[in-house]
Structure formats: structure tokens, C-alpha cells
Design an enzyme around this catalytic site. Sequence first.
Site, PDB file in Angstrom:
ATOM      1  N   LYS A 116       0.788  -1.203   0.060  1.00 53.59           N
ATOM      2  CA  LYS A 116       0.119  -0.017  -0.027  1.00 53.59           C
ATOM      3  C   LYS A 116       0.886   1.266  -0.037  1.00 53.59           C
ATOM      4  CE  LYS A 116      -4.130  -1.910   1.641  1.00 53.59           C
ATOM      5  NZ  LYS A 116      -4.703  -2.826   2.788  1.00 53.59           N
ATOM      6  N   LYS A 222      -4.578 -11.278  -7.290  1.00 58.25           N
ATOM      7  CA  LYS A 222      -6.045 -11.715  -6.609  1.00 58.25           C
ATOM      8  C   LYS A 222      -7.112 -10.694  -7.072  1.00 58.25           C
ATOM      9  CE  LYS A 222      -5.638  -9.184  -2.539  1.00 58.25           C
ATOM     10  NZ  LYS A 222      -5.979  -8.788  -1.127  1.00 58.25           N
ATOM     11  N   LYS A 225     -10.505  -5.113  -4.331  1.00 56.33           N
ATOM     12  CA  LYS A 225     -11.475  -3.891  -4.797  1.00 56.33           C
ATOM     13  C   LYS A 225     -10.517  -2.696  -5.363  1.00 56.33           C
ATOM     14  CE  LYS A 225     -14.003  -4.880  -0.884  1.00 56.33           C
ATOM     15  NZ  LYS A 225     -14.113  -4.636   0.644  1.00 56.33           N
TER      16      LYS A 225
HETATM   17  P1  TYM Z   1     -10.610  -7.774   3.562  1.00 56.90           P
HETATM   18  O1  TYM Z   1     -11.668  -6.734   3.933  1.00 56.90           O
HETATM   19  O2  TYM Z   1      -9.378  -7.023   2.728  1.00 56.90           O
HETATM   20  O3  TYM Z   1     -11.137  -8.943   3.063  1.00 56.90           O
HETATM   21  C1  TYM Z   1     -11.976  -9.802   3.811  1.00 56.90           C
HETATM   22  C2  TYM Z   1     -11.735 -11.098   3.745  1.00 56.90           C
HETATM   23  O4  TYM Z   1     -11.987 -11.464   2.210  1.00 56.90           O
HETATM   24  C3  TYM Z   1     -10.762 -12.307   2.088  1.00 56.90           C
HETATM   25  N1  TYM Z   1     -10.281 -11.860   0.765  1.00 56.90           N
HETATM   26  C4  TYM Z   1      -9.976 -12.893  -0.286  1.00 56.90           C
HETATM   27  N2  TYM Z   1      -9.921 -14.242  -0.061  1.00 56.90           N
HETATM   28  C5  TYM Z   1      -9.442 -14.784  -0.909  1.00 56.90           C
HETATM   29  N3  TYM Z   1      -9.343 -14.212  -2.518  1.00 56.90           N
HETATM   30  C6  TYM Z   1      -9.314 -13.067  -2.460  1.00 56.90           C
HETATM   31  N4  TYM Z   1      -9.011 -12.472  -3.809  1.00 56.90           N
HETATM   32  C7  TYM Z   1      -9.618 -12.235  -1.458  1.00 56.90           C
HETATM   33  N5  TYM Z   1      -9.864 -10.807  -1.453  1.00 56.90           N
HETATM   34  C8  TYM Z   1     -10.442 -10.741   0.171  1.00 56.90           C
HETATM   35  C9  TYM Z   1      -9.624 -11.815   3.098  1.00 56.90           C
HETATM   36  O5  TYM Z   1      -8.560 -12.560   3.052  1.00 56.90           O
HETATM   37  C10 TYM Z   1     -10.358 -11.528   4.139  1.00 56.90           C
HETATM   38  O6  TYM Z   1     -10.636 -12.627   4.912  1.00 56.90           O
HETATM   39  N6  TYM Z   1      -7.467  -7.074   7.408  1.00 56.90           N
HETATM   40  C11 TYM Z   1      -8.702  -7.609   7.176  1.00 56.90           C
HETATM   41  C12 TYM Z   1     -10.088  -7.472   7.877  1.00 56.90           C
HETATM   42  C13 TYM Z   1      -9.861  -7.426   9.497  1.00 56.90           C
HETATM   43  C14 TYM Z   1     -10.071  -9.039   9.967  1.00 56.90           C
HETATM   44  C15 TYM Z   1      -9.817  -8.387  11.376  1.00 56.90           C
HETATM   45  C16 TYM Z   1     -10.143  -9.916   9.548  1.00 56.90           C
HETATM   46  C17 TYM Z   1      -9.846  -6.648  10.185  1.00 56.90           C
HETATM   47  N7  TYM Z   1      -9.815  -7.200  11.456  1.00 56.90           N
HETATM   48  C18 TYM Z   1      -9.671  -9.545  12.143  1.00 56.90           C
HETATM   49  C19 TYM Z   1      -9.993 -11.257  10.492  1.00 56.90           C
HETATM   50  C20 TYM Z   1      -9.784 -10.850  11.947  1.00 56.90           C
HETATM   51  C21 TYM Z   1      -9.088  -7.147   5.604  1.00 56.90           C
HETATM   52  O7  TYM Z   1      -8.651  -6.209   5.331  1.00 56.90           O
HETATM   53  O8  TYM Z   1      -9.966  -8.004   4.682  1.00 56.90           O
END
Ligand code: TYM
Length: 357
Positions: A116, A222, A225
Site C-alpha cells: 500500500k 488476486k 477492490k
Molecule cells: P478484507 O476486507 O481485505 O477482506 C475480507 C476477507 O476476504 C478475504 N479476501 C480474499 N480471499 C481470497 N481471495 C481473494 N481475492 C480475497 N480478497 C479478499 C480476505 O482474506 C479476508 O478474509 N484485515 C482484514 C479485515 C480484518 C480482519 C480483522 C479479519 C480486520 N480485523 C480480524 C479477521 C480478523 C481485511 O482487510 O480484509
Amino acid sequence: MTEAKKEIVLSGIRSTGNLHLGNYFGALRKFVAIQDDYDCNFFVADLHALTTNPDPRELHANVKNIVAEYLAAGIDPDKATIFVQSDVPEVAEMYLLLNMHVGIGELMRTVSFKDKARKALGLGSNEAENDDDFAKEIVGRDTGKRVNAGLLTYPTLMAVDILIQKATKVPVGKDQLQHLELTRRFARRFNAFYGVDLLPEPYDFDFGGQPIKVPGLDGSGKMGKSEGNCIYLIDEPKALRKKVMRAVTDEGPQEPNSPMSEPVANLFTLLELTSTPDVVAHFREAYADCSIRYGDLKKQLAEDILNITTPIRERINDIMADEDYLRRVLARGAERARERASKTLAEVREVMGIRKF
Ligand code: TYM
């Protein structure tokens, strides 16, 4: 006889837009599958979304979208606790406390931060390749560009989400595994520093085998968004079909059993996630003997994706219209999430010496 205590599961999704197939297969689908057997807690990470400075109105609207999408995908508020991160102010306080035990260096070496920050600074892939050069760029060039301290301490906040609920199982996609590893490290460090056994170490929860990385439709990387390569759960059939038909491929296999290019392998990954094994086998054979027509594969893929997304999309629209219901679900969720969070926070404060005279 009292029921055996269920293991605590927690996971969240940032409120940065609508949910896509990556979120669905990496996270949401697992949430639904485990809600009967675990003490499940699923939240919308709106504080994490702030790290990329969203438009406030959009951020707020996205929280509602994601809650509706959770419910539409089948998370049952009578089984799982559904809440919004910022409704639990204890998280913000413990984030401050835990940050005292987190190193700037380890945060700067986190892959997601590097990605990022590099993007925000406009660094090319061959610039500032080693850690020293990267650190110099951050210190020297951060002239109002968006590498904020919240982005750096993102893993601390995520660790607190998990540790404050004392969750031990965290269903996430592959891209979040490093954050989980850091969470374990922070918990171990905290416990060792104060000589306590307070914060349990959490692990990924991938009951279906390999951690999942859902690819995008643009040939590499991957689905995400910020990559602009997503299929959303709310995509209308016409738009969804169009996206799939436009997915990047190659000129086709030139000889039997040739290796697959990345864009084509990605289409097969999506097909494996959404189609039946016999459909996948059919197209694999067609690829191997060079009779494959990518157009046919894409048509099939689009229909199989729609089979999954259509019922969800229809429910999303109904749920979004029922604001009272959404408010009730979130009020109940916040109350339950705060109960455990305030208990852990009180313990952490006590251990750290922040206590009343
Ligand atoms: P975020 O919002 O980027 O994504 C949410 C969840 O979706 C999964 N994901 C994917 N899995 C497989 N292939 C993809 N292309 C893909 N894109 C997104 C992510 O692995 C995630 O599980 N930091 C986290 C949010 C968070 C969180 C937490 C998660 C904040 N606190 C505590 C677990 C526990 C995030 O940005 O996810």
C-alpha cells in the site's frame, strides 16, 4: 448438563465497497458454514477502512451494505454475533495499549503495508527494493501523500480485534495470514512481558484444505477492490456475464498437454470454486487435447457464478430496505461484542498497571 463451551471464532471485512467473490470464497462462505458449531463473531471493519481515507458518506453507506451482504449470504444473527468495529470503543483503547509492544520495523516489513505504501508513493517495482531504501523513501518522501500512521499500525488494530474477543480461530483468505502470524507474535510477546497467560494465540480456520486466493479476471493477481477486477455479489446477470466474457485468456493450447498460462489457470481456479467436478474435468480434458473453446468455458463459468450469487443478490435488496431490522441486529451484536471486549480490556489495563487508586 451444561453445553460444552464453543470455541471462539472471529473475522471481519473492511467496509470499502461491496463484497466480491474473493471475500465470498475467502471468508463469507466459511462464516456461514461454521456458525452452528462455534461461538461466531463477524464484524464490519470500518476503522480499518479509515486507513485509506475514504469519503465519509461512502464509508457509512458501505457499512450498511456489508451488514446486508452478511445477512443475505446466510449469517444468522440468532447464531452469530454481527457487529460494527467502531461500535466497540474498547477496541480503540486496547489498540493504543498494544501498540506499546509493537515494533515500527516489524510493521514496516509487513507485506500489505509495503504494497500500500509503495502504491501511495508511486514507487515502481524496481525502486526501493530493499528494506533500507524503502524506509528512506517513507521517511524522506512522505510529503502529504497517503502513508498514514494508521496504515502502518493496521496489524495492531487487527490483532486487537481478535485478541480482545479471545478468539482462537480466524477464517480468512490467504492474503491475511501474515497479519494472523503477527497477532500470534504480539500475543506471545504481551504474555511473556507481563508473565501472564491472558491472550490466546489465534490460528487460521480453513476447514476446506488450502488457504484460498481468488484470482481476478484481468489475468494476474488476486481479485481485489483496488485492482478493479472484481465480480461483485450484487452484479446484475447482464453485467456479470459481460465481465466474465471479457476475462483475459491466451491464444489457446498449441499442442496436447501444454502448460497453462496464468490467465487461463485463473479461469480454472474460478471454475473449480463455482462448478461441479465433472464440469471442471470436462474443460480440463478439452484443454489437454486442444479442443477447448474459451468462450464456452466462460459461458459456463458465468452461469455457475450466477447460480451462487443470484439468491444472495435478491436477498440483499430486501434486507437493505429494512433499516429497523439492520439496526436491531447491530445493536444486539454491539452489546454482545462489548461484553467480552470490556472484560479483556479491564484485564489488559490491570496487567499493564493502568488502574484506579
Ligand atoms: P478484507 O476486507 O481485505 O477482506 C475480507 C476477507 O476476504 C478475504 N479476501 C480474499 N480471499 C481470497 N481471495 C481473494 N481475492 C480475497 N480478497 C479478499 C480476505 O482474506 C479476508 O478474509 N484485515 C482484514 C479485515 C480484518 C480482519 C480483522 C479479519 C480486520 N480485523 C480480524 C479477521 C480478523 C481485511 O482487510 O480484509
